[in-house]
Design a protein around this motif. Sequence first.
Motif, PDB file in Angstrom:
ATOM      1  N   GLU A 126     -18.784  25.958 -27.757  1.00 43.64           N
ATOM      2  CA  GLU A 126     -18.924  27.323 -27.244  1.00 43.64           C
ATOM      3  C   GLU A 126     -19.381  28.278 -28.342  1.00 43.64           C
ATOM      4  OE1 GLU A 126     -15.165  28.212 -25.427  1.00 43.64           O
ATOM      5  OE2 GLU A 126     -15.520  26.818 -23.765  1.00 43.64           O
ATOM      6  N   ALA A 127     -18.840  28.103 -29.554  1.00 47.68           N
ATOM      7  CA  ALA A 127     -19.239  28.963 -30.674  1.00 47.68           C
ATOM      8  C   ALA A 127     -20.702  28.734 -31.034  1.00 47.68           C
ATOM      9  CB  ALA A 127     -18.349  28.690 -31.889  1.00 47.68           C
ATOM     10  N   ILE A 128     -21.158  27.494 -30.987  1.00 45.70           N
ATOM     11  CA  ILE A 128     -22.560  27.194 -31.283  1.00 45.70           C
ATOM     12  C   ILE A 128     -23.463  27.854 -30.240  1.00 45.70           C
ATOM     13  CG2 ILE A 128     -24.276  25.339 -31.372  1.00 45.70           C
ATOM     14  CD1 ILE A 128     -22.022  23.570 -32.582  1.00 45.70           C
ATOM     15  N   ILE A 129     -23.117  27.705 -28.972  1.00 47.50           N
ATOM     16  CA  ILE A 129     -23.924  28.310 -27.899  1.00 47.50           C
ATOM     17  C   ILE A 129     -23.951  29.829 -28.034  1.00 47.50           C
ATOM     18  CG2 ILE A 129     -23.994  28.690 -25.403  1.00 47.50           C
ATOM     19  CD1 ILE A 129     -22.909  25.760 -25.160  1.00 47.50           C
ATOM     20  N   LYS A 130     -22.823  30.421 -28.313  1.00 48.63           N
ATOM     21  CA  LYS A 130     -22.755  31.885 -28.486  1.00 48.63           C
ATOM     22  C   LYS A 130     -23.632  32.328 -29.659  1.00 48.63           C
ATOM     23  CE  LYS A 130     -19.483  35.616 -29.301  1.00 48.63           C
ATOM     24  NZ  LYS A 130     -18.094  35.944 -29.590  1.00 48.63           N
ATOM     25  N   THR A 131     -23.591  31.591 -30.748  1.00 50.95           N
ATOM     26  CA  THR A 131     -24.397  31.948 -31.926  1.00 50.95           C
ATOM     27  C   THR A 131     -25.881  31.829 -31.620  1.00 50.95           C
ATOM     28  OG1 THR A 131     -22.633  31.197 -33.403  1.00 50.95           O
ATOM     29  CG2 THR A 131     -24.828  31.374 -34.344  1.00 50.95           C
ATOM     30  N   ILE A 132     -26.256  30.790 -30.891  1.00 53.65           N
ATOM     31  CA  ILE A 132     -27.670  30.624 -30.517  1.00 53.65           C
ATOM     32  C   ILE A 132     -28.110  31.777 -29.627  1.00 53.65           C
ATOM     33  CG2 ILE A 132     -29.265  29.197 -29.165  1.00 53.65           C
ATOM     34  CD1 ILE A 132     -27.678  26.752 -30.217  1.00 53.65           C
ATOM     35  N   LYS A 133     -27.309  32.140 -28.668  1.00 52.65           N
ATOM     36  CA  LYS A 133     -27.651  33.233 -27.756  1.00 52.65           C
ATOM     37  C   LYS A 133     -27.797  34.548 -28.533  1.00 52.65           C
ATOM     38  CE  LYS A 133     -25.798  31.435 -23.459  1.00 52.65           C
ATOM     39  NZ  LYS A 133     -24.791  31.597 -22.412  1.00 52.65           N
ATOM     40  N   LEU A 134     -26.926  34.795 -29.498  1.00 50.69           N
ATOM     41  CA  LEU A 134     -27.015  36.009 -30.301  1.00 50.69           C
ATOM     42  C   LEU A 134     -28.284  36.025 -31.150  1.00 50.69           C
ATOM     43  CD1 LEU A 134     -23.339  36.444 -31.566  1.00 50.69           C
ATOM     44  CD2 LEU A 134     -24.544  37.875 -29.917  1.00 50.69           C
ATOM     45  N   SER A 135     -28.704  34.855 -31.584  1.00 53.10           N
ATOM     46  CA  SER A 135     -29.884  34.765 -32.438  1.00 53.10           C
ATOM     47  C   SER A 135     -31.184  35.021 -31.693  1.00 53.10           C
ATOM     48  CB  SER A 135     -29.952  33.384 -33.083  1.00 53.10           C
ATOM     49  OG  SER A 135     -28.850  33.181 -33.937  1.00 53.10           O
ATOM     50  N   ASN A 164      -8.116   6.949 -33.745  1.00 49.42           N
ATOM     51  CA  ASN A 164      -6.906   7.628 -33.305  1.00 49.42           C
ATOM     52  C   ASN A 164      -7.088   9.143 -33.462  1.00 49.42           C
ATOM     53  OD1 ASN A 164      -4.308   8.021 -32.420  1.00 49.42           O
ATOM     54  ND2 ASN A 164      -3.396   7.705 -34.429  1.00 49.42           N
ATOM     55  N   PRO A 165      -7.972   9.758 -32.675  1.00 50.92           N
ATOM     56  CA  PRO A 165      -8.215  11.195 -32.824  1.00 50.92           C
ATOM     57  C   PRO A 165      -7.024  11.995 -32.306  1.00 50.92           C
ATOM     58  CG  PRO A 165      -9.401  10.365 -30.936  1.00 50.92           C
ATOM     59  CD  PRO A 165      -8.772   9.178 -31.618  1.00 50.92           C
ATOM     60  N   PRO A 166      -6.873  13.242 -32.759  1.00 53.41           N
ATOM     61  CA  PRO A 166      -5.804  14.096 -32.240  1.00 53.41           C
ATOM     62  C   PRO A 166      -5.934  14.244 -30.728  1.00 53.41           C
ATOM     63  CG  PRO A 166      -6.879  15.120 -34.130  1.00 53.41           C
ATOM     64  CD  PRO A 166      -7.674  13.914 -33.765  1.00 53.41           C
ATOM     65  N   SER A 167      -4.822  14.430 -30.061  1.00 53.24           N
ATOM     66  CA  SER A 167      -4.837  14.501 -28.597  1.00 53.24           C
ATOM     67  C   SER A 167      -5.657  15.674 -28.067  1.00 53.24           C
ATOM     68  CB  SER A 167      -3.407  14.585 -28.063  1.00 53.24           C
ATOM     69  OG  SER A 167      -2.765  15.745 -28.558  1.00 53.24           O
ATOM     70  N   ASN A 168      -5.776  16.740 -28.844  1.00 55.83           N
ATOM     71  CA  ASN A 168      -6.516  17.917 -28.379  1.00 55.83           C
ATOM     72  C   ASN A 168      -7.977  17.927 -28.859  1.00 55.83           C
ATOM     73  OD1 ASN A 168      -5.862  18.384 -31.028  1.00 55.83           O
ATOM     74  ND2 ASN A 168      -5.194  20.482 -30.726  1.00 55.83           N
ATOM     75  N   THR A 169      -8.503  16.778 -29.242  1.00 51.36           N
ATOM     76  CA  THR A 169      -9.884  16.690 -29.713  1.00 51.36           C
ATOM     77  C   THR A 169     -10.894  17.234 -28.705  1.00 51.36           C
ATOM     78  OG1 THR A 169      -9.426  14.894 -31.255  1.00 51.36           O
ATOM     79  CG2 THR A 169     -11.690  15.074 -30.460  1.00 51.36           C
ATOM     80  N   PRO A 170     -10.788  16.927 -27.410  1.00 50.75           N
ATOM     81  CA  PRO A 170     -11.760  17.498 -26.467  1.00 50.75           C
ATOM     82  C   PRO A 170     -11.759  19.033 -26.461  1.00 50.75           C
ATOM     83  CG  PRO A 170     -10.612  15.673 -25.441  1.00 50.75           C
ATOM     84  CD  PRO A 170      -9.910  15.961 -26.740  1.00 50.75           C
ATOM     85  N   GLU A 171     -10.586  19.637 -26.541  1.00 51.52           N
ATOM     86  CA  GLU A 171     -10.497  21.095 -26.558  1.00 51.52           C
ATOM     87  C   GLU A 171     -11.110  21.679 -27.826  1.00 51.52           C
ATOM     88  OE1 GLU A 171      -7.380  19.581 -23.827  1.00 51.52           O
ATOM     89  OE2 GLU A 171      -7.847  19.105 -25.881  1.00 51.52           O
ATOM     90  N   ILE A 172     -10.878  21.023 -28.954  1.00 49.00           N
ATOM     91  CA  ILE A 172     -11.445  21.488 -30.226  1.00 49.00           C
ATOM     92  C   ILE A 172     -12.970  21.398 -30.183  1.00 49.00           C
ATOM     93  CG2 ILE A 172     -11.602  21.049 -32.702  1.00 49.00           C
ATOM     94  CD1 ILE A 172      -8.676  20.001 -32.522  1.00 49.00           C
ATOM     95  N   LEU A 173     -13.491  20.265 -29.715  1.00 49.58           N
ATOM     96  CA  LEU A 173     -14.942  20.106 -29.624  1.00 49.58           C
ATOM     97  C   LEU A 173     -15.544  21.113 -28.652  1.00 49.58           C
ATOM     98  CD1 LEU A 173     -15.223  16.214 -29.694  1.00 49.58           C
ATOM     99  CD2 LEU A 173     -15.806  17.818 -31.528  1.00 49.58           C
TER     100      LEU A 173
END
Length: 94
Positions: free
Chosen positions: A83-92, A69-78
């Motif tokens: 996006e934060a992971i991709i941005k961090t990789i690009k910065l690295s 029973n995940p929260p309804s906004n789980t796709p948006e959170i993931l």
Amino acid sequence: MKPRLILAVGNSAFKALRAGSRDRRLKRQLKDAFKEQLRGPFKNVDIFGVTVDLAVVPHPSGRNRFWNNPPSNTPEILNSISEAIIKTIKLSYC
């Protein structure tokens, strides 16, 4: 090591990192911390004396009751965490 972002997968990882921090945003249950990340991971979290961004996600195991029973906004959170992971990789690597 000087990580920019830590991805804690599951409750055990979250508890271990939470134990090394005095950040009030982490003083909650994993499900509640997960829901707080709609705008992205927690920024500037001091963990064991290192300041990082921290993303927390439930363990993907089929035995994990969170996924029943995940929260309804789980796709948006993931998405925001991804996006934060991709941005961090690009910065690295730029």
